[in-house]
Write a protein that holds these residues in place. Structure first.
Motif, PDB file in Angstrom:
ATOM      1  N   ASN A   1      17.798 -13.160 -55.167  1.00 11.93           N
ATOM      2  CA  ASN A   1      16.403 -12.915 -55.142  1.00 11.93           C
ATOM      3  C   ASN A   1      15.317 -12.855 -55.842  1.00 11.93           C
ATOM      4  O   ASN A   1      15.537 -13.394 -56.927  1.00 11.93           O
ATOM      5  CB  ASN A   1      15.715 -10.892 -54.529  1.00 11.93           C
ATOM      6  CG  ASN A   1      14.443 -11.315 -53.881  1.00 11.93           C
ATOM      7  OD1 ASN A   1      13.456 -12.517 -53.574  1.00 11.93           O
ATOM      8  ND2 ASN A   1      14.055  -9.788 -53.336  1.00 11.93           N
ATOM      9  N   GLU A   2      13.660 -13.815 -56.016  1.00 10.06           N
ATOM     10  CA  GLU A   2      13.025 -14.138 -56.703  1.00 10.06           C
ATOM     11  C   GLU A   2      12.736 -12.644 -58.033  1.00 10.06           C
ATOM     12  O   GLU A   2      13.167 -11.668 -57.099  1.00 10.06           O
ATOM     13  CB  GLU A   2      12.193 -14.380 -56.183  1.00 10.06           C
ATOM     14  CG  GLU A   2      11.381 -15.302 -57.682  1.00 10.06           C
ATOM     15  CD  GLU A   2       9.483 -15.868 -57.611  1.00 10.06           C
ATOM     16  OE1 GLU A   2       9.920 -15.752 -55.999  1.00 10.06           O
ATOM     17  OE2 GLU A   2       9.270 -16.870 -58.365  1.00 10.06           O
TER      18      GLU A   2
ATOM     19  N   THR B   1      11.736 -10.781 -45.025  1.00 13.57           N
ATOM     20  CA  THR B   1      11.021  -9.560 -44.833  1.00 13.57           C
ATOM     21  C   THR B   1      11.038  -9.394 -43.769  1.00 13.57           C
ATOM     22  O   THR B   1      11.174  -8.157 -42.577  1.00 13.57           O
ATOM     23  CB  THR B   1       9.868  -9.477 -45.594  1.00 13.57           C
ATOM     24  OG1 THR B   1       9.787 -10.238 -46.936  1.00 13.57           O
ATOM     25  CG2 THR B   1       9.458  -8.157 -45.586  1.00 13.57           C
TER      26      THR B   1
ATOM     27  N   THR C   1      17.910 -13.098 -50.305  1.00 13.03           N
ATOM     28  CA  THR C   1      17.356 -12.328 -49.398  1.00 13.03           C
ATOM     29  C   THR C   1      15.665 -11.577 -49.636  1.00 13.03           C
ATOM     30  O   THR C   1      15.339 -11.622 -51.054  1.00 13.03           O
ATOM     31  CB  THR C   1      17.741 -10.214 -49.095  1.00 13.03           C
ATOM     32  OG1 THR C   1      17.454  -9.787 -48.521  1.00 13.03           O
ATOM     33  CG2 THR C   1      18.066 -10.078 -50.294  1.00 13.03           C
ATOM     34  N   SER C   2      14.696 -11.489 -49.355  1.00 13.61           N
ATOM     35  CA  SER C   2      13.200 -11.516 -49.195  1.00 13.61           C
ATOM     36  C   SER C   2      13.839  -9.718 -49.195  1.00 13.61           C
ATOM     37  O   SER C   2      14.122  -9.075 -48.842  1.00 13.61           O
ATOM     38  CB  SER C   2      12.020 -11.689 -48.037  1.00 13.61           C
ATOM     39  OG  SER C   2      12.892 -13.377 -48.951  1.00 13.61           O
ATOM     40  N   GLY C   3      12.047  -9.214 -48.931  1.00 14.68           N
ATOM     41  CA  GLY C   3      12.289  -7.645 -48.343  1.00 14.68           C
ATOM     42  C   GLY C   3      12.123  -6.494 -49.662  1.00 14.68           C
ATOM     43  O   GLY C   3      11.576  -5.166 -49.232  1.00 14.68           O
ATOM     44  N   ALA C   4      12.157  -7.438 -50.567  1.00 16.40           N
ATOM     45  CA  ALA C   4      11.329  -5.773 -52.786  1.00 16.40           C
ATOM     46  C   ALA C   4      10.747  -5.203 -52.031  1.00 16.40           C
ATOM     47  O   ALA C   4      10.387  -4.767 -52.369  1.00 16.40           O
ATOM     48  CB  ALA C   4      11.653  -6.705 -53.812  1.00 16.40           C
ATOM     49  N   ILE C   5       9.563  -6.481 -52.053  1.00 18.50           N
ATOM     50  CA  ILE C   5       8.034  -6.322 -51.948  1.00 18.50           C
ATOM     51  C   ILE C   5       8.071  -5.305 -51.118  1.00 18.50           C
ATOM     52  O   ILE C   5       6.838  -4.051 -50.841  1.00 18.50           O
ATOM     53  CB  ILE C   5       6.901  -7.394 -52.386  1.00 18.50           C
ATOM     54  CG1 ILE C   5       7.240  -7.953 -53.475  1.00 18.50           C
ATOM     55  CG2 ILE C   5       5.556  -6.635 -52.495  1.00 18.50           C
ATOM     56  CD1 ILE C   5       7.006  -9.409 -53.627  1.00 18.50           C
ATOM     57  N   ARG C   6       7.979  -5.722 -49.538  1.00 15.36           N
ATOM     58  CA  ARG C   6       7.679  -4.695 -48.923  1.00 15.36           C
ATOM     59  C   ARG C   6       8.120  -3.027 -48.483  1.00 15.36           C
ATOM     60  O   ARG C   6       7.805  -2.098 -48.675  1.00 15.36           O
ATOM     61  CB  ARG C   6       8.161  -5.664 -46.824  1.00 15.36           C
ATOM     62  CG  ARG C   6       7.507  -5.087 -46.319  1.00 15.36           C
ATOM     63  CD  ARG C   6       6.457  -4.614 -45.084  1.00 15.36           C
ATOM     64  NE  ARG C   6       6.515  -6.491 -45.008  1.00 15.36           N
ATOM     65  CZ  ARG C   6       6.449  -6.580 -44.362  1.00 15.36           C
ATOM     66  NH1 ARG C   6       6.653  -6.693 -43.129  1.00 15.36           N
ATOM     67  NH2 ARG C   6       6.536  -8.446 -43.902  1.00 15.36           N
TER      68      ARG C   6
ATOM     69  N   ASP D   1      10.445 -11.163 -59.054  1.00 16.22           N
ATOM     70  CA  ASP D   1       9.455 -10.955 -59.071  1.00 16.22           C
ATOM     71  C   ASP D   1       8.742 -10.189 -59.549  1.00 16.22           C
ATOM     72  O   ASP D   1       7.601 -10.387 -60.195  1.00 16.22           O
ATOM     73  CB  ASP D   1       8.978 -10.265 -57.627  1.00 16.22           C
ATOM     74  CG  ASP D   1       9.779 -10.773 -55.441  1.00 16.22           C
ATOM     75  OD1 ASP D   1       8.873 -11.995 -55.902  1.00 16.22           O
ATOM     76  OD2 ASP D   1      10.173 -10.307 -55.563  1.00 16.22           O
TER      77      ASP D   1
ATOM     78  N   GLY E   1       7.537 -18.905 -55.807  1.00 18.89           N
ATOM     79  CA  GLY E   1       6.496 -18.812 -54.523  1.00 18.89           C
ATOM     80  C   GLY E   1       7.285 -18.282 -52.913  1.00 18.89           C
ATOM     81  O   GLY E   1       6.259 -17.831 -52.965  1.00 18.89           O
ATOM     82  N   ASP E   2       8.312 -18.936 -52.887  1.00 14.33           N
ATOM     83  CA  ASP E   2       8.398 -18.206 -51.656  1.00 14.33           C
ATOM     84  C   ASP E   2       9.949 -18.090 -51.758  1.00 14.33           C
ATOM     85  O   ASP E   2      11.306 -19.532 -52.369  1.00 14.33           O
ATOM     86  CB  ASP E   2       8.445 -19.280 -50.241  1.00 14.33           C
ATOM     87  CG  ASP E   2       9.462 -20.201 -50.595  1.00 14.33           C
ATOM     88  OD1 ASP E   2       9.627 -21.121 -50.111  1.00 14.33           O
ATOM     89  OD2 ASP E   2       7.633 -21.538 -50.778  1.00 14.33           O
ATOM     90  N   ASN E   3      11.102 -17.834 -51.151  1.00 12.11           N
ATOM     91  CA  ASN E   3      12.593 -17.726 -50.994  1.00 12.11           C
ATOM     92  C   ASN E   3      12.921 -18.801 -50.386  1.00 12.11           C
ATOM     93  O   ASN E   3      13.981 -19.124 -49.902  1.00 12.11           O
ATOM     94  CB  ASN E   3      12.862 -16.469 -50.479  1.00 12.11           C
ATOM     95  CG  ASN E   3      12.959 -15.608 -51.925  1.00 12.11           C
ATOM     96  OD1 ASN E   3      12.328 -15.869 -52.887  1.00 12.11           O
ATOM     97  ND2 ASN E   3      13.616 -14.024 -51.568  1.00 12.11           N
TER      98      ASN E   3
ATOM     99  N   LYS F   1       5.571 -15.279 -46.474  1.00 10.79           N
ATOM    100  CA  LYS F   1       4.989 -16.218 -47.546  1.00 10.79           C
ATOM    101  C   LYS F   1       5.113 -17.637 -46.886  1.00 10.79           C
ATOM    102  O   LYS F   1       4.474 -18.044 -46.867  1.00 10.79           O
ATOM    103  CB  LYS F   1       6.003 -16.153 -48.714  1.00 10.79           C
ATOM    104  CG  LYS F   1       4.966 -14.634 -49.607  1.00 10.79           C
ATOM    105  CD  LYS F   1       5.823 -15.806 -50.905  1.00 10.79           C
ATOM    106  CE  LYS F   1       5.153 -14.168 -51.464  1.00 10.79           C
ATOM    107  NZ  LYS F   1       5.584 -14.202 -52.530  1.00 10.79           N
TER     108      LYS F   1
END
Ligand code: GLU
Length: 369
Positions: A132-133, A13, A48-53, A135, A145-147, A205
């Motif tokens: 992605n997870e 993220t 890729t992360s970034g969905a929550i943010r 979520d 827990g983490d990507n 994370k």
């Protein structure tokens, strides 16, 4: 040019957003251009992360206060994230696919094979999987827990030969004070793992600890791993060109078969067998099957066919395998010679408790992730 044919790239993220709280479009376009150039000579998937943010920003929330808020934010943000990626990849004439995974899809062999087949088919179709997870549905028990962990699991699942962690740090520091990057790590020793335990940055994370744990899993399955600064210009292209970038973790083992890799790193562990020193030596030196004679204890309530963890008397994890006997049966046959099995159990079973074909033995790992 290095000869990597299947590549997993993980971006966090903080790297995607930079100093801002929203996705950095310019960065995204550089990233996508590099991925597309790598995909000309090989298969590439992006974790890729970034969905929550992204979701929190869109909702006008500074930070999530509860699990449901972050899950709702992920539901909003995942769509936005995909929208951005889709547009950028389209500029290069590439189709993308959204793949959302949870850890229980990894634990269950059938679901694992389904996910694997989907990814392999997407590769065949020259589509870039964007992973992605999931979520929105992931609760604690089924969470990666983490990507970083997710990316390592995916790398093992598809038999990738290269995993790149694009991070907000430039590599792996042996010492946080000097910020000296270790260019190459041949073996992840316990000392290096200790050195990784610096603080994760406030917004991320994972931090280094989860990347090292991921590197440990992937290198054990024959995959090269890099931790590199995601914002370094041409970072992916330079890695593929064999330039000195970030930290390169060399594979410690030849590639494990996909089934054994699943047993050792992804399958849900249902119980534990403690074995004696003689059995450990035979397993490690000769890669034998595990016989009842070497077992001193069985813990947990597992059934035939479950994945069990095999440990030494001091709790060191030796490997994981599929058990031919349930916990109740093993409690009756532990420590005995296989020829007495039928007499004790009243039926004729397998002479081995875990057959070597169903057993992944960790060689250079103190314990698995
Ligand atoms: N799945 C989370 C997200 O997309 C990120 C988890 C992580 O960065 O480790 O927001």
């Amino acid at each position: 040019m290095n000869d990597f044919s299947r590549i997993i790239i993980k971006v966090g993220t903080n790297t995607l957003t930079g100093a801002e709280d929203r996705l950095d479009e310019r960065y995204l376009s550089h990233l996508v251009a590099q991925i597309c150039s790598a995909a000309q000579n090989g298969e590439v998937a992006l974790v890729t992360s970034g969905a929550i943010r992204t979701g929190l920003t869109a909702l006008g929330l500074a930070a999530s206060r509860s699990l449901r808020e972050s899950q709702a934010a992920a539901a909003v943000g995942q769509g936005l994230l995909m929208h951005h990626y889709q547009r950028q990849f389209q500029n290069h004439g590439r189709l993308v696919a959204q793949v959302l995974l949870t850890n229980d899809a990894m634990h269950n062999r059938n679901r694992y094979l389904n996910a694997r087949n989907t990814l392999l088919t997407l590769f065949e179709q020259r589509v870039i999987p964007i992973i992605n997870e999931n979520d929105t549905v992931a609760t604690d028990e089924i969470k990666f827990g983490d990507n970083d962990n997710l990316a390592a699991q995916v790398a093992v699942m598809v038999g990738a030969d290269l995993l790149i962690f694009l991070s907000d740090v430039d590599g792996f520091y042996r010492d946080h004070n000097t910020k000296q990057i270790l260019p190459v790590v041949e073996h992840l020793t316990p000392e290096l793992e200790m050195a990784a335990q610096g603080p994760a940055s406030e917004k991320s994370k994972g931090g280094m600890t989860t990347k090292i744990a991921g590197a440990k899993v992937a290198t054990h399955c024959g995959c090269h791993v890099f931790i590199a600064g995601g914002r370094r210009e041409n970072v992916i292209t330079d890695i593929l060109d064999g330039e000195n970038v970030g930290t390169h973790f060399l594979p410690t083992r030849l590639r494990e078969g996909s089934r054994k890799a699943w047993i050792g790193f992804s399958g849900k562990v249902a119980g534990e067998l403690t074995i004696d020193a003689g059995a450990i030596a035979a397993l490690r030196q000769q890669g034998t099957s595990l016989l009842p004679a070497g077992i001193t204890a069985a813990g947990g309530d597992f059934k035939t066919g479950d994945v069990v963890r095999v440990v030494s008397a001091t709790g060191e994890e030796i490997g994981r395998g599929l058990t031919n006997y349930s916990a109740a049966e093993i409690n009756r046959i532990k420590g005995i010679h296989s020829r007495l099995l039928e007499q004790i159990l009243g039926y004729r079973g397998d002479p081995e408790v875990i057959h070597r074909d169903n057993f992944l033995i960790y060689h250079s790992l103190a314990s698995a992730a």
